[in-house]
Scaffold this motif. Structure first.
Motif, PDB file in Angstrom:
ATOM      1  N   PRO A 196       0.737  -1.191  -0.029  1.00 57.69           N
ATOM      2  CA  PRO A 196      -0.153   0.055  -0.117  1.00 57.69           C
ATOM      3  C   PRO A 196       0.841   1.138  -0.197  1.00 57.69           C
ATOM      4  O   PRO A 196       0.210   2.401  -0.350  1.00 57.69           O
ATOM      5  N   SER A 197       1.970   1.141   0.554  1.00 52.68           N
ATOM      6  CA  SER A 197       2.780   2.343   0.316  1.00 52.68           C
ATOM      7  C   SER A 197       3.493   2.780  -0.878  1.00 52.68           C
ATOM      8  O   SER A 197       4.096   3.888  -0.978  1.00 52.68           O
ATOM      9  N   GLY A 198       3.369   1.842  -1.944  1.00 44.29           N
ATOM     10  CA  GLY A 198       3.931   1.959  -3.118  1.00 44.29           C
ATOM     11  C   GLY A 198       5.352   1.254  -3.260  1.00 44.29           C
ATOM     12  O   GLY A 198       5.941   1.247  -4.343  1.00 44.29           O
ATOM     13  N   LYS A 199       5.782   0.631  -1.971  1.00 40.27           N
ATOM     14  CA  LYS A 199       7.031  -0.073  -2.338  1.00 40.27           C
ATOM     15  C   LYS A 199       6.887  -1.387  -2.971  1.00 40.27           C
ATOM     16  O   LYS A 199       5.793  -2.470  -2.489  1.00 40.27           O
ATOM     17  N   GLN A 200       7.945  -1.763  -3.854  1.00 33.69           N
ATOM     18  CA  GLN A 200       7.792  -3.289  -4.604  1.00 33.69           C
ATOM     19  C   GLN A 200       8.129  -4.372  -3.674  1.00 33.69           C
ATOM     20  O   GLN A 200       9.245  -4.084  -3.232  1.00 33.69           O
ATOM     21  N   THR A 201       7.432  -5.206  -3.121  1.00 36.05           N
ATOM     22  CA  THR A 201       7.916  -6.256  -2.116  1.00 36.05           C
ATOM     23  C   THR A 201       8.344  -7.579  -2.925  1.00 36.05           C
ATOM     24  O   THR A 201       8.834  -8.368  -2.157  1.00 36.05           O
ATOM     25  N   GLU A 202       7.796  -7.730  -4.226  1.00 33.55           N
ATOM     26  CA  GLU A 202       8.340  -9.205  -4.625  1.00 33.55           C
ATOM     27  C   GLU A 202       8.284  -8.764  -6.192  1.00 33.55           C
ATOM     28  O   GLU A 202       7.231  -8.089  -6.818  1.00 33.55           O
TER      29      GLU A 202
ATOM     30  N   THR B 147      -0.485 -21.147   4.483  1.00 31.80           N
ATOM     31  CA  THR B 147       0.665 -19.930   4.482  1.00 31.80           C
ATOM     32  C   THR B 147       0.659 -19.219   5.708  1.00 31.80           C
ATOM     33  O   THR B 147      -0.342 -19.348   6.475  1.00 31.80           O
ATOM     34  N   PRO B 148       1.551 -18.235   5.779  1.00 33.24           N
ATOM     35  CA  PRO B 148       1.455 -17.368   7.073  1.00 33.24           C
ATOM     36  C   PRO B 148       0.349 -16.671   7.174  1.00 33.24           C
ATOM     37  O   PRO B 148      -0.224 -15.918   7.907  1.00 33.24           O
ATOM     38  N   ASP B 149      -0.343 -16.282   5.910  1.00 37.76           N
ATOM     39  CA  ASP B 149      -1.373 -15.564   5.832  1.00 37.76           C
ATOM     40  C   ASP B 149      -3.070 -16.241   6.090  1.00 37.76           C
ATOM     41  O   ASP B 149      -3.934 -15.576   5.974  1.00 37.76           O
ATOM     42  N   GLY B 150      -2.737 -17.714   6.314  1.00 35.06           N
ATOM     43  CA  GLY B 150      -3.816 -18.351   6.563  1.00 35.06           C
ATOM     44  C   GLY B 150      -4.488 -18.895   5.218  1.00 35.06           C
ATOM     45  O   GLY B 150      -5.511 -19.425   5.231  1.00 35.06           O
ATOM     46  N   ASN B 151      -3.833 -18.724   4.155  1.00 32.74           N
ATOM     47  CA  ASN B 151      -4.300 -19.365   2.846  1.00 32.74           C
ATOM     48  C   ASN B 151      -3.739 -20.868   2.821  1.00 32.74           C
ATOM     49  O   ASN B 151      -2.949 -21.109   3.387  1.00 32.74           O
ATOM     50  N   THR B 152      -4.451 -21.678   1.881  1.00 31.12           N
ATOM     51  CA  THR B 152      -4.203 -22.860   1.528  1.00 31.12           C
ATOM     52  C   THR B 152      -2.649 -23.132   1.030  1.00 31.12           C
ATOM     53  O   THR B 152      -2.190 -22.036   0.074  1.00 31.12           O
ATOM     54  N   ALA B 153      -1.891 -23.830   1.742  1.00 33.40           N
ATOM     55  CA  ALA B 153      -0.529 -24.075   1.282  1.00 33.40           C
ATOM     56  C   ALA B 153      -0.471 -25.369   0.051  1.00 33.40           C
ATOM     57  O   ALA B 153      -1.248 -26.064   0.031  1.00 33.40           O
ATOM     58  N   TYR B 154       0.287 -24.963  -0.685  1.00 34.57           N
ATOM     59  CA  TYR B 154       0.669 -26.079  -1.843  1.00 34.57           C
ATOM     60  C   TYR B 154       2.128 -26.292  -2.091  1.00 34.57           C
ATOM     61  O   TYR B 154       3.078 -25.916  -1.563  1.00 34.57           O
ATOM     62  N   ARG B 155       2.415 -27.336  -2.718  1.00 32.65           N
ATOM     63  CA  ARG B 155       3.427 -28.244  -2.895  1.00 32.65           C
ATOM     64  C   ARG B 155       3.631 -28.612  -4.367  1.00 32.65           C
ATOM     65  O   ARG B 155       2.714 -28.484  -5.027  1.00 32.65           O
TER      66      ARG B 155
ATOM     67  N   ILE C 207       2.835 -25.450 -23.112  1.00 30.33           N
ATOM     68  CA  ILE C 207       2.506 -24.343 -22.466  1.00 30.33           C
ATOM     69  C   ILE C 207       3.335 -24.053 -21.291  1.00 30.33           C
ATOM     70  O   ILE C 207       3.777 -25.095 -20.728  1.00 30.33           O
ATOM     71  N   PHE C 208       3.385 -22.925 -20.595  1.00 31.69           N
ATOM     72  CA  PHE C 208       3.932 -22.853 -19.278  1.00 31.69           C
ATOM     73  C   PHE C 208       3.136 -21.877 -18.489  1.00 31.69           C
ATOM     74  O   PHE C 208       2.328 -21.144 -18.873  1.00 31.69           O
ATOM     75  N   ASN C 209       3.358 -22.010 -17.330  1.00 26.86           N
ATOM     76  CA  ASN C 209       2.384 -21.182 -16.242  1.00 26.86           C
ATOM     77  C   ASN C 209       3.105 -20.844 -15.219  1.00 26.86           C
ATOM     78  O   ASN C 209       3.256 -21.438 -14.082  1.00 26.86           O
ATOM     79  N   PRO C 210       3.533 -19.508 -15.082  1.00 25.53           N
ATOM     80  CA  PRO C 210       4.078 -18.931 -13.866  1.00 25.53           C
ATOM     81  C   PRO C 210       2.795 -18.619 -12.861  1.00 25.53           C
ATOM     82  O   PRO C 210       1.633 -18.241 -13.138  1.00 25.53           O
ATOM     83  N   GLN C 211       2.877 -19.555 -11.743  1.00 25.91           N
ATOM     84  CA  GLN C 211       1.816 -19.688 -11.001  1.00 25.91           C
ATOM     85  C   GLN C 211       1.782 -18.729  -9.555  1.00 25.91           C
ATOM     86  O   GLN C 211       3.014 -18.326  -9.218  1.00 25.91           O
ATOM     87  N   SER C 212       0.755 -18.871  -9.189  1.00 23.54           N
ATOM     88  CA  SER C 212       0.493 -17.580  -7.955  1.00 23.54           C
ATOM     89  C   SER C 212       0.443 -18.414  -6.557  1.00 23.54           C
ATOM     90  O   SER C 212       0.281 -18.008  -5.445  1.00 23.54           O
ATOM     91  N   LYS C 213       0.427 -19.796  -6.672  1.00 22.60           N
ATOM     92  CA  LYS C 213       0.319 -20.769  -5.553  1.00 22.60           C
ATOM     93  C   LYS C 213       1.524 -20.575  -4.643  1.00 22.60           C
ATOM     94  O   LYS C 213       2.783 -20.576  -5.191  1.00 22.60           O
ATOM     95  N   ARG C 214       1.388 -20.657  -3.599  1.00 20.89           N
ATOM     96  CA  ARG C 214       2.476 -20.450  -2.283  1.00 20.89           C
ATOM     97  C   ARG C 214       2.597 -21.791  -1.486  1.00 20.89           C
ATOM     98  O   ARG C 214       1.629 -22.382  -1.303  1.00 20.89           O
ATOM     99  N   ASP C 215       3.922 -22.122  -0.978  1.00 18.14           N
ATOM    100  CA  ASP C 215       4.205 -22.983  -0.095  1.00 18.14           C
ATOM    101  C   ASP C 215       3.873 -22.463   1.343  1.00 18.14           C
ATOM    102  O   ASP C 215       3.642 -21.284   1.522  1.00 18.14           O
ATOM    103  N   VAL C 216       4.136 -23.453   2.378  1.00 19.55           N
ATOM    104  CA  VAL C 216       4.061 -23.123   3.870  1.00 19.55           C
ATOM    105  C   VAL C 216       4.906 -21.925   4.134  1.00 19.55           C
ATOM    106  O   VAL C 216       4.878 -21.295   4.958  1.00 19.55           O
ATOM    107  N   ASN C 217       5.873 -21.802   3.571  1.00 25.97           N
ATOM    108  CA  ASN C 217       6.907 -20.589   3.622  1.00 25.97           C
ATOM    109  C   ASN C 217       6.559 -19.562   2.978  1.00 25.97           C
ATOM    110  O   ASN C 217       7.167 -18.369   3.040  1.00 25.97           O
ATOM    111  N   ASP C 218       5.377 -19.542   2.388  1.00 24.24           N
ATOM    112  CA  ASP C 218       4.985 -18.083   1.583  1.00 24.24           C
ATOM    113  C   ASP C 218       5.615 -18.082   0.289  1.00 24.24           C
ATOM    114  O   ASP C 218       5.651 -16.821  -0.222  1.00 24.24           O
ATOM    115  N   SER C 219       6.398 -18.916  -0.195  1.00 23.52           N
ATOM    116  CA  SER C 219       7.060 -18.813  -1.320  1.00 23.52           C
ATOM    117  C   SER C 219       6.488 -19.119  -2.640  1.00 23.52           C
ATOM    118  O   SER C 219       5.786 -20.307  -2.460  1.00 23.52           O
ATOM    119  N   LEU C 220       6.496 -18.372  -3.773  1.00 22.04           N
ATOM    120  CA  LEU C 220       5.882 -18.936  -5.013  1.00 22.04           C
ATOM    121  C   LEU C 220       6.500 -20.005  -5.532  1.00 22.04           C
ATOM    122  O   LEU C 220       7.595 -20.256  -5.312  1.00 22.04           O
TER     123      LEU C 220
END
Length: 743
Positions: A494-500, A589-597, A531-544
């Motif tokens: 929200p502050s305009g800083k790029q986080t990822e 994930t740390p945000d409480g969303n479903t974690a994937y592997r 086809i290739f698919n850069p995905q938005s799913k995250r693991d338990v460490n919140d990494s894409l």
């Protein structure tokens, strides 16, 4: 392409020839002779019957260009460019392609994109139980369908729906479209990133050279009311300027308690001939959706409590607070320029600008309750604004090499998505209700005091592609293509800083296809698409997770008869995928969303049959059978929420003796599904048995202008779930009547 005239003096000959053809094909198959002989015999009969045939009626170029289906009264199309960018017939396209035509949508009263694509073989459509505002998943060959094309230009789903493909896409109004095409398998050549599932290609209605207009009013169960107006034609004396306006408004209730929706769309398009070889067009599209009493991932209570005891709810029960609701509005602008350089070469440049704003709020009691009925209440609200720009440029034509003519298509397309989550709040653990006594009341939170800005996600994708069809011999054609893609995503707080930031550069997705003509009607084909698919799913460490990599290998037979009025296909296929995102147990994930592997070496295999078009005078058929199963690297079945077997059929018939009457119907069947990982008593609970859904239709034309169509959906009132975990069900038996007047 000539289409036989069914209304002239040669009508009886056409009917006799068609019947003779069918009879000889059946006889050939029974005797084990070549079906090609049946076609030869038919041609001979036609020649001997009458050598003084009138010239066949030819549909004008505007009717055939881009596979336009309006006015053809057909359940199939002559050609499509959705798979390769090359304008090919279905028989010449080395992939599985289904076209839901304007005639099919009119006959069945199909008004939403979800209902349209659900008619295609191999497509699994899983809405949350809400006709509007709820989550819905569209899947094919084991994976989600997220790729979309509008008039040949790829458009990210977030350009027309707030949460991408999972919300809003399925409710898209179909009244502005000429046809909906589903290309199954990997489509990386045209769309770049995505899953090896399918691409939905939408062809919008275009202005006509002659004046035409229509008005339709529909009334149905649950106080459904639908009004559609469509006017088109030339705007100047010479006809070089043409326009079209389509407007539709839907309102109604639902089988869900306390639910109401309003849905509208307005579409206008102008076309101008600039000289003899250039066409400019400008289109504006506005849509708005509202739903009260239901929105979000589900509208049904959990099927069982924590001990496995079934909960006493049905398809009418609503697990959402009475203040839950959904609203979105969408504005789209398209500008395009087409130019014919000569008889062989033409180019097109198109630009799309889309803005969609979505608001949603709900209180949902669908979590598994304890033995006393106490369950967590999921409170959520958000406001999202998506801005999506997309550009497509292409050049296609023919060239000579080694004494033969070949086809070429080169192009570039790209998109820029800015998803701005203005406000967001979620609380899933601090409020509880007793679902057995709850009356759907819970104080609505003061969202303004709770909102937490989430920032923005920006995704950029672009790529250049080339595809050619080499006509190696009179019978063999080779399709070769590749795409070079770049993809980048950035997360900004929200502050305009790029986080990822994440980027993929120079990704190549090859395309190879072979088509061999065994006879003048039957072809064999094989294809290898990626086809290739850069995905938005995250693991338990919140990494894409790393990008998924998909491959589709397919082979089969295709048939085409009566100048493309009837098409059929049989295919076997294998879908491979690495880095597939699968749920990591119950981890979050740390945000409480479903974690994937990430899961490597997953594989799906299957086969399908399909037929579409006119079998004989007045008899239309579209349908198919699909068998598909996915497994992981250990051989365990994946995607058990999707059926292994599907049958989809629709047919209509206009008797010669009562030409004003058309009767028809359809039936969809799927095998049982179950929730992956469910064990013990929960395996049976979270299982949906196989089921049939049967529909009927009838249309009577009082005059050439006035007609009445009646549809009965779910004739036998089949009770089936669309969500394995909750009491979300498909629509009960319902009726829709449509009165249409053509000016």
């Amino acid at each position: 392409m000539p289409i036989p005239n069914h209304d002239g003096p040669n009508t009886q000959l056409f009917i006799t020839t068609r019947k003779t053809y069918l009879a000889t094909v059946i006889a050939a198959l029974m005797l084990g002779t070549s079906p090609a002989l049946a076609q030869d015999e038919t041609n001979t009969v036609a020649q001997q019957k009458d050598t003084q045939l009138l010239a066949p009626v030819t549909v004008t170029a505007s009717s055939l260009e881009g596979g336009i289906t309006e006015g053809t009264n057909s359940l199939t199309t002559n050609n499509t460019a959705a798979a390769t960018g090359l304008q090919l017939s279905l028989r010449e396209t080395p992939q599985s392609v289904t076209v839901i035509t304007r005639e099919r949508m009119d006959q069945e009263g199909i008004s939403s994109l979800g209902d349209a694509v659900s008619k295609a073989p191999g497509i699994t459509y899983s809405p949350s139980g809400s006709p509007l505002g709820g989550y819905a998943r569209i899947s094919s060959r084991g994976y989600s369908v997220n790729n979309l094309m509008v008039d040949g230009v790829p458009l990210p789903a977030k350009g027309i729906s707030g949460l991408g493909a999972i919300q809003g896409l399925s409710t898209l109004n179909t009244d502005i479209y000429d046809s909906v095409t589903v290309v199954r398998g990997a489509t990386g050549l045209m769309t770049g990133a995505g899953d090896p599932s399918a691409t939905i290609s939408l062809t919008r209605k275009r202005p006509t050279h002659e004046f035409q207009a229509s008005f339709a009013q529909s009334l149905g169960t649950w106080e459904q009311s639908r009004t559609v107006g469509d006017i088109s034609g030339p705007l100047n004396a010479s006809g070089t300027l043409r326009g079209r306006v389509v407007g539709a408004f839907d309102t109604g209730e639902s089988w869900k308690q306390g639910y109401h929706y309003d849905k509208s769309v307005l579409y206008g398009v102008l076309e101008a001939d600039i000289g003899a070889n250039t066409l400019a067009s400008l289109a504006l599209e506005y849509g708005e959706n509202d739903a009260d009493g239901g929105a979000g991932p589900s509208t049904g209570y959990a099927l069982a409590d924590e001990n496995g005891k079934l909960t006493p709810f049905g398809r009418e029960d609503n697990a959402m607070t009475d203040w839950s609701g959904f609203h979105d509005q969408r504005m789209g602008l398209t500008a395009a320029l087409e130019h014919n350089f000569n008889n062989d070469w033409k180019g097109k440049l198109a630009y799309n600008h889309n803005v969609i704003e979505t608001k949603q709020r709900f209180g949902l009691a669908s979590y598994v309750p304890d033995a006393d009925g106490q369950a967590d209440l999921h409170l959520r609200s958000y406001r999202i604004k998506n801005t999506v720009d997309s550009v497509g440029a292409k050049l296609d034509g023919r060239y000579t090499l080694f004494g033969r003519m070949h086809d070429l298509n080169v192009g570039w397309n790209g998109s820029w998505t800015d998803e701005h989550i203005k406000d967001w709040y979620r609380d899933r653990k601090n409020h509880r209700v007793n679902i057995y006594s709850w009356n759907r009341y819970f104080p609505e939170p003061d969202w303004e005091s709770l909102y937490r800005p989430r920032g923005r996600d920006k995704v950029t994708q672009n790529g250049a592609y080339v595809a050619t069809r080499l006509n190696a011999t009179d019978d063999l054609s080779v399709l070769l293509g590749t795409r070079w893609s770049n993809w980048r995503t950035r997360a900004i707080d929200p502050s305009g800083k790029q986080t990822e930031e994440r980027e993929e550069k120079g990704v190549f997705t090859p395309y190879v296809g072979l088509v061999y003509d065994f006879t003048s009607n039957i072809s064999g084909y094989a294809s290898y698409t990626t086809i290739f698919n850069p995905q938005s799913k995250r693991d338990v460490n919140d990494s894409l997770l790393d990008p998924e990599e998909g491959i589709n290998i397919e082979a089969g037979l295709k048939g085409e008869w009566f100048d493309g009025a009837l098409n059929a296909s049989a295919a076997v296929f294998e879908v491979r995928k690495d880095n597939l995102a699968v749920k990591d147990g119950n981890k979050e994930t740390p945000d409480g969303n479903t974690a994937y592997r990430a899961e490597d070496k997953t594989k799906g295999q299957g086969w399908e049959l399909e037929v579409a078009g006119e079998l004989m005078e007045g008899w239309q058929l579209q349908g198919g059978y699909t068998r598909m199963q996915s497994k992981d690297s250990d051989g365990s079945r994946l995607n058990t929420e999707q059926p292994k077997h599907q049958v989809k059929l629709f047919t209509s018939f206009t008797p010669q003796s009562i030409s004003k009457l058309t009767i028809g119907g359809g039936a969809n069947w799927q095998s049982h599904t179950y929730r992956s990982g469910a064990k013990g008593v929960f395996r049976d609970i979270y299982t949906q048995d196989s089921y049939w859904v049967v529909n009927l239709m009838a249309r009577y034309a009082f005059t050439e202008q006035l007609s009445l169509t009646a549809n009965v959906n779910n004739l036998f009132d089949e009770d089936y779930r669309t969500d394995l975990n909750n009491h979300d069900y498909g629509a009960p038996r319902n009726v829709l009547a449509t009165l249409k007047y053509k000016f």
